[in-house]
Design a protein around this motif. Sequence first.
Motif, PDB file in Angstrom:
ATOM      1  N   VAL A 114       0.832  -1.202   0.000  1.00 50.99           N
ATOM      2  CA  VAL A 114       0.000   0.000   0.000  1.00 50.99           C
ATOM      3  C   VAL A 114       0.867   1.253   0.000  1.00 50.99           C
ATOM      4  CG1 VAL A 114      -1.637   1.339   1.389  1.00 50.99           C
ATOM      5  CG2 VAL A 114      -1.976  -1.124   1.084  1.00 50.99           C
ATOM      6  N   PHE A 115       1.947   1.235   0.770  1.00 47.19           N
ATOM      7  CA  PHE A 115       2.831   2.406   0.826  1.00 47.19           C
ATOM      8  C   PHE A 115       3.446   2.706  -0.540  1.00 47.19           C
ATOM      9  CE2 PHE A 115       7.359   3.775   1.506  1.00 47.19           C
ATOM     10  CZ  PHE A 115       7.058   5.118   1.714  1.00 47.19           C
ATOM     11  N   VAL A 116       3.961   1.689  -1.204  1.00 48.17           N
ATOM     12  CA  VAL A 116       4.580   1.898  -2.517  1.00 48.17           C
ATOM     13  C   VAL A 116       3.539   2.379  -3.520  1.00 48.17           C
ATOM     14  CG1 VAL A 116       5.756   0.751  -4.435  1.00 48.17           C
ATOM     15  CG2 VAL A 116       6.459   0.273  -2.093  1.00 48.17           C
ATOM     16  N   LEU A 117       2.310   1.840  -3.431  1.00 50.33           N
ATOM     17  CA  LEU A 117       1.244   2.306  -4.321  1.00 50.33           C
ATOM     18  C   LEU A 117       0.925   3.779  -4.062  1.00 50.33           C
ATOM     19  CD1 LEU A 117      -0.837   1.434  -6.507  1.00 50.33           C
ATOM     20  CD2 LEU A 117      -2.460   1.104  -4.635  1.00 50.33           C
ATOM     21  N   GLU A 118       0.882   4.171  -2.786  1.00 53.18           N
ATOM     22  CA  GLU A 118       0.601   5.577  -2.463  1.00 53.18           C
ATOM     23  C   GLU A 118       1.731   6.491  -2.932  1.00 53.18           C
ATOM     24  OE1 GLU A 118      -2.127   6.840  -1.628  1.00 53.18           O
ATOM     25  OE2 GLU A 118      -3.185   4.972  -1.222  1.00 53.18           O
ATOM     26  N   LEU A 119       2.980   5.994  -2.854  1.00 63.36           N
ATOM     27  CA  LEU A 119       4.096   6.762  -3.407  1.00 63.36           C
ATOM     28  C   LEU A 119       3.890   7.000  -4.899  1.00 63.36           C
ATOM     29  CD1 LEU A 119       7.463   5.367  -1.941  1.00 63.36           C
ATOM     30  CD2 LEU A 119       6.461   7.617  -1.568  1.00 63.36           C
ATOM     31  N   ALA A 120       3.517   5.927  -5.606  1.00 63.38           N
ATOM     32  CA  ALA A 120       3.291   6.047  -7.052  1.00 63.38           C
ATOM     33  C   ALA A 120       2.124   6.993  -7.341  1.00 63.38           C
ATOM     34  CB  ALA A 120       3.009   4.669  -7.652  1.00 63.38           C
ATOM     35  N   ARG A 121       1.043   6.848  -6.555  1.00 63.73           N
ATOM     36  CA  ARG A 121      -0.118   7.728  -6.759  1.00 63.73           C
ATOM     37  C   ARG A 121       0.288   9.195  -6.598  1.00 63.73           C
ATOM     38  NH1 ARG A 121      -5.778   7.000  -5.428  1.00 63.73           N
ATOM     39  NH2 ARG A 121      -5.239   5.072  -4.317  1.00 63.73           N
ATOM     40  N   LYS A 122       1.025   9.488  -5.539  1.00 58.99           N
ATOM     41  CA  LYS A 122       1.428  10.875  -5.295  1.00 58.99           C
ATOM     42  C   LYS A 122       2.324  11.389  -6.420  1.00 58.99           C
ATOM     43  CE  LYS A 122       3.348  13.969  -1.793  1.00 58.99           C
ATOM     44  NZ  LYS A 122       3.992  14.829  -2.794  1.00 58.99           N
ATOM     45  N   ASN A 161       2.442  15.044 -11.082  1.00 67.34           N
ATOM     46  CA  ASN A 161       3.037  15.293 -12.398  1.00 67.34           C
ATOM     47  C   ASN A 161       2.006  15.245 -13.519  1.00 67.34           C
ATOM     48  OD1 ASN A 161       6.249  15.390 -12.272  1.00 67.34           O
ATOM     49  ND2 ASN A 161       5.512  13.998 -10.681  1.00 67.34           N
ATOM     50  N   GLY A 162       0.782  15.651 -13.202  1.00 69.05           N
ATOM     51  CA  GLY A 162      -0.212  15.883 -14.231  1.00 69.05           C
ATOM     52  C   GLY A 162      -1.112  14.718 -14.590  1.00 69.05           C
ATOM     53  N   LEU A 211      -3.569   1.236  -9.968  1.00 65.58           N
ATOM     54  CA  LEU A 211      -4.221   2.467 -10.376  1.00 65.58           C
ATOM     55  C   LEU A 211      -4.371   2.479 -11.888  1.00 65.58           C
ATOM     56  CD1 LEU A 211      -1.844   4.909  -8.429  1.00 65.58           C
ATOM     57  CD2 LEU A 211      -4.016   4.003  -7.570  1.00 65.58           C
ATOM     58  N   ARG A 212      -5.482   3.015 -12.345  1.00 62.18           N
ATOM     59  CA  ARG A 212      -5.634   3.287 -13.781  1.00 62.18           C
ATOM     60  C   ARG A 212      -5.533   4.794 -13.956  1.00 62.18           C
ATOM     61  NH1 ARG A 212      -9.428  -0.639 -16.173  1.00 62.18           N
ATOM     62  NH2 ARG A 212      -7.484  -1.784 -15.902  1.00 62.18           N
ATOM     63  N   LEU A 213      -4.567   5.228 -14.750  1.00 64.06           N
ATOM     64  CA  LEU A 213      -4.250   6.645 -14.873  1.00 64.06           C
ATOM     65  C   LEU A 213      -4.692   7.213 -16.220  1.00 64.06           C
ATOM     66  CD1 LEU A 213      -0.570   6.497 -13.536  1.00 64.06           C
ATOM     67  CD2 LEU A 213      -2.611   7.123 -12.230  1.00 64.06           C
ATOM     68  N   GLY A 214      -5.077   8.458 -16.178  1.00 65.20           N
ATOM     69  CA  GLY A 214      -5.352   9.190 -17.397  1.00 65.20           C
ATOM     70  C   GLY A 214      -4.482  10.442 -17.444  1.00 65.20           C
ATOM     71  N   HIS A 215      -4.445  11.075 -18.617  1.00 67.02           N
ATOM     72  CA  HIS A 215      -3.669  12.317 -18.764  1.00 67.02           C
ATOM     73  C   HIS A 215      -4.361  13.166 -19.819  1.00 67.02           C
ATOM     74  CE1 HIS A 215      -0.342  15.092 -19.437  1.00 67.02           C
ATOM     75  NE2 HIS A 215       0.248  14.595 -18.352  1.00 67.02           N
ATOM     76  N   SER A 216      -4.359  14.467 -19.601  1.00 67.14           N
ATOM     77  CA  SER A 216      -5.063  15.363 -20.534  1.00 67.14           C
ATOM     78  C   SER A 216      -4.508  15.266 -21.948  1.00 67.14           C
ATOM     79  CB  SER A 216      -4.971  16.813 -20.032  1.00 67.14           C
ATOM     80  OG  SER A 216      -3.606  17.206 -19.886  1.00 67.14           O
ATOM     81  N   ASP A 217      -3.217  14.970 -22.092  1.00 66.08           N
ATOM     82  CA  ASP A 217      -2.627  14.856 -23.426  1.00 66.08           C
ATOM     83  C   ASP A 217      -3.123  13.629 -24.180  1.00 66.08           C
ATOM     84  OD1 ASP A 217      -1.191  17.118 -22.890  1.00 66.08           O
ATOM     85  OD2 ASP A 217       0.710  16.091 -22.493  1.00 66.08           O
ATOM     86  N   TRP A 218      -3.656  12.663 -23.470  1.00 67.14           N
ATOM     87  CA  TRP A 218      -4.059  11.414 -24.121  1.00 67.14           C
ATOM     88  C   TRP A 218      -5.452  11.491 -24.732  1.00 67.14           C
ATOM     89  CZ3 TRP A 218      -2.309   7.871 -19.479  1.00 67.14           C
ATOM     90  CH2 TRP A 218      -0.909   7.862 -19.423  1.00 67.14           C
ATOM     91  N   LYS A 219      -6.238  12.490 -24.309  1.00 68.07           N
ATOM     92  CA  LYS A 219      -7.574  12.746 -24.889  1.00 68.07           C
ATOM     93  C   LYS A 219      -8.446  11.483 -24.915  1.00 68.07           C
ATOM     94  CE  LYS A 219      -5.606  16.348 -27.819  1.00 68.07           C
ATOM     95  NZ  LYS A 219      -5.794  17.367 -26.781  1.00 68.07           N
ATOM     96  N   GLY A 220      -8.311  10.661 -23.898  1.00 73.42           N
ATOM     97  CA  GLY A 220      -9.154   9.476 -23.787  1.00 73.42           C
ATOM     98  C   GLY A 220      -8.711   8.302 -24.630  1.00 73.42           C
ATOM     99  N   GLU A 221      -7.697   8.481 -25.479  1.00 72.08           N
ATOM    100  CA  GLU A 221      -7.229   7.377 -26.329  1.00 72.08           C
ATOM    101  C   GLU A 221      -6.404   6.366 -25.544  1.00 72.08           C
ATOM    102  OE1 GLU A 221      -5.623   7.781 -30.365  1.00 72.08           O
ATOM    103  OE2 GLU A 221      -5.982   9.954 -30.130  1.00 72.08           O
ATOM    104  N   TYR A 222      -5.705   6.843 -24.494  1.00 75.16           N
ATOM    105  CA  TYR A 222      -4.787   5.987 -23.754  1.00 75.16           C
ATOM    106  C   TYR A 222      -5.093   6.068 -22.253  1.00 75.16           C
ATOM    107  CZ  TYR A 222      -2.057   6.784 -28.045  1.00 75.16           C
ATOM    108  OH  TYR A 222      -1.649   6.915 -29.341  1.00 75.16           O
TER     109      TYR A 222
END
Length: 440
Positions: free
Chosen positions: A312-320, A325-326, A341-352
């Motif tokens: 859980v700690f390592v996952l929270e490190l990754a989440r933070k 970083n956007g 975690l499933r991550l999104g990013h504004s640059d991916w516009k829902g494609e990735y």
Amino acid sequence: MSSAVIVVAPVATPAIAAGAVVLVGAVAVAAAAVLVARAANAAIEGAVRAVGDYGEKVEGRVAEIEAAEVEVLRWQMAAADVVAVNARIRLLREQAKVAGSPVDVPPPLPLTASRNPVELSRLVAAAQAGIATAQEALDALVPLPRLTVVAQSPKAEKEMAAALASHQETLRSRYTEAIAGRPVSVPAGAVEEVLALLDPDATTDECAEVRSTAANLATQGHQGLYLTTLRQRIVAEINPKVERRRLAAGWVQVLEDGPLNDALAGVERPARFAGTVEQLQAVVAGNRDLTDDLRAESTRLMRWAQETADQVFVLELARKWFTDNGYQVEETFDARDCVGLRLGHSDWKGEYTADVSVDRDAVISGKLVREFQVVEDASERNRAHCGVFADNIEEMARQIAAQDARASVVVDRDHLLEHRTEQTVDTTPHVRPIVRYKDK
């Protein structure tokens, strides 16, 4: 086209946690959970020991260790002290409950009560003083023992009264001196020397028993055999039982209250541990003993808790790191041997999206996934986003390694980009997206 694995050596996890415990939010809670779980698993000897002196202990070893490890060592010792003190507070609460008396028992001490382990040592010392005061208050509730032989003269009666007062003082001294790592100051006399051996966390019933036995010794002409019996009762029976109760109390406390409990709140405990905590609670309450089987089962439970806290700690490190970083956390997932975690990013516009997971060995794995197939050639776009994600994983690994060098990263930039669905979407600009499905 991009996947990565970050391996953090198990010995490095507490070092990284020590650096994160001063933060706020979920990372700090999980970091404290890592330190507390390890301290609870290390507390197998069960004896009351001097606490709060890790400043001197660390300073004595400064010449032997790297400067960066000094603060880590301090936090690890602080965690051990918090676990030890809270175990004693848990036992004291049970005794006060049994006595039915409103004794002022200090509250459990959170590891995150301070941002400085040296300051925390002062809080630990204050808690120790509170424990001693509460134990004396409970001890005052124990009635004075009745002598089995009545004194034959005023002089003998006065001597017996003095002996009882001496016994009382010896037992009281256990609370304030034994926990400070000093020998208990006792008056000259074999009975007092034996009484001083009684564990300071003995129950009021156990105290009453030894006081009664000691009082009766004052009426015996030949004390040797009786004194040997009393010593054997204290050293071989009562004290080991108290140590087992204290160990169980430490385990129950960290599992039910504090950062370990908070960090694991969303994790389902394996079915094989059903009822284990309840059995430990019965030990703390004095209703059963900590048998070898229960101890082994509890040890396995605590090992699972420690591994899960690391995860859980390592996952929270990754989440933070990712959210700083956007990236956005779109959802979390929990599999048999990993959390992620499933991550999104504004640059991916829902494609990735990106899947980042942590397994039971606290190994971070990450990969970029295309949400759907597209009509046009997206190879350049795929390579660009995969490259950025791979760079980000490497940067996160560098930051982890900056806290402890025992972290390494493996990036596979040639990994085949996966598609989460079999949909095909036309994403050509200015054209309304057309969704096509593969023929079945």
